[in-house]
Design an enzyme around this catalytic site. Structure first.
Site, short mmCIF file in Angstrom:
data_model
loop_
_atom_site.label_atom_id
_atom_site.label_comp_id
_atom_site.label_asym_id
_atom_site.label_seq_id
_atom_site.Cartn_x
_atom_site.Cartn_y
_atom_site.Cartn_z
N HIS A 133 1.48 -1.13 -0.12
CA HIS A 133 0.65 0.09 -0.06
C HIS A 133 1.36 1.46 0.07
CE1 HIS A 133 -4.06 2.58 1.25
NE2 HIS A 133 -2.69 3.05 1.78
N GLU A 134 2.07 1.38 0.61
CA GLU A 134 2.82 2.30 0.87
C GLU A 134 3.53 2.70 -0.22
OE1 GLU A 134 2.03 4.66 3.28
OE2 GLU A 134 0.23 3.09 4.11
#
Length: 163
Positions: A133-134
């Site tokens: 996600h990051e």
């Protein structure tokens, strides 16, 4: 150390590709500390530099229950993945919303620490999801682009208890 404003979906910076960090300057060092403060204050498990308006390849993550095991990733790259997990995913840049996203269940990342020493880190489950996600944020990708179905409202536990 200070909290920074989190950019919300619709802010064009969230759709841009971040630049490689060549060295950890005092400004980058402060950014790391500010990002940790911002993430913990917002109750998140991860934060990427573009979410605080900085187009640098920097991510902070802490999936520990106590919030005392931060992982700092400078110029992170996913080098291997395995398996699959599907579950609800949210984002500090899209408050109050979540969506079902399929990610690898195991992820291995190579990155640099805040002293620009290379290292590798691996994670499963929530940590693997946070890595993906990051790192997506660093390439201008938001989780809503990967949602299976629709994004939905999230009710907090406090609201559910009051009903």
């Amino acid at each position: 150390m200070a909290k920074r404003n989190i950019r919300i979906m619709g802010d064009s910076i969230l759709n841009k590709t971040s630049k490689v960090i060549e060295e950890v300057t005092p400004k980058i060092d402060t950014l790391i500390d500010d990002m940790l403060d911002t993430m913990y204050d917002a109750g998140g498990v991860g934060l990427a530099a573009p979410q605080v308006g900085v187009l640098k390849r920097l991510v902070v993550i802490d999936v520990s229950l106590e919030g005392n095991e931060p992982i700092i990733l400078i110029n992170p790259e996913i080098i291997s993945t395995d398996g699959e997990q599907t579950g609800d995913e949210g984002c500090l840049s899209l408050p109050g919303k979540a969506g079902i996203v399929t990610r690898p269940n195991y992820v291995k990342v190579k990155a640099y620490d805040r002293h620009m020493k290379p290292f590798e880190v691996e994670g499963e489950g929530l940590l693997a999801r946070a890595f993906c996600h990051e790192i997506d944020h660093l390439d201008g990708i938001l989780y809503v682009e990967k949602v299976n179905g629709e994004v939905h409202e999230v009710t907090s536990y406090d609201e559910e208890e009051e009903e």
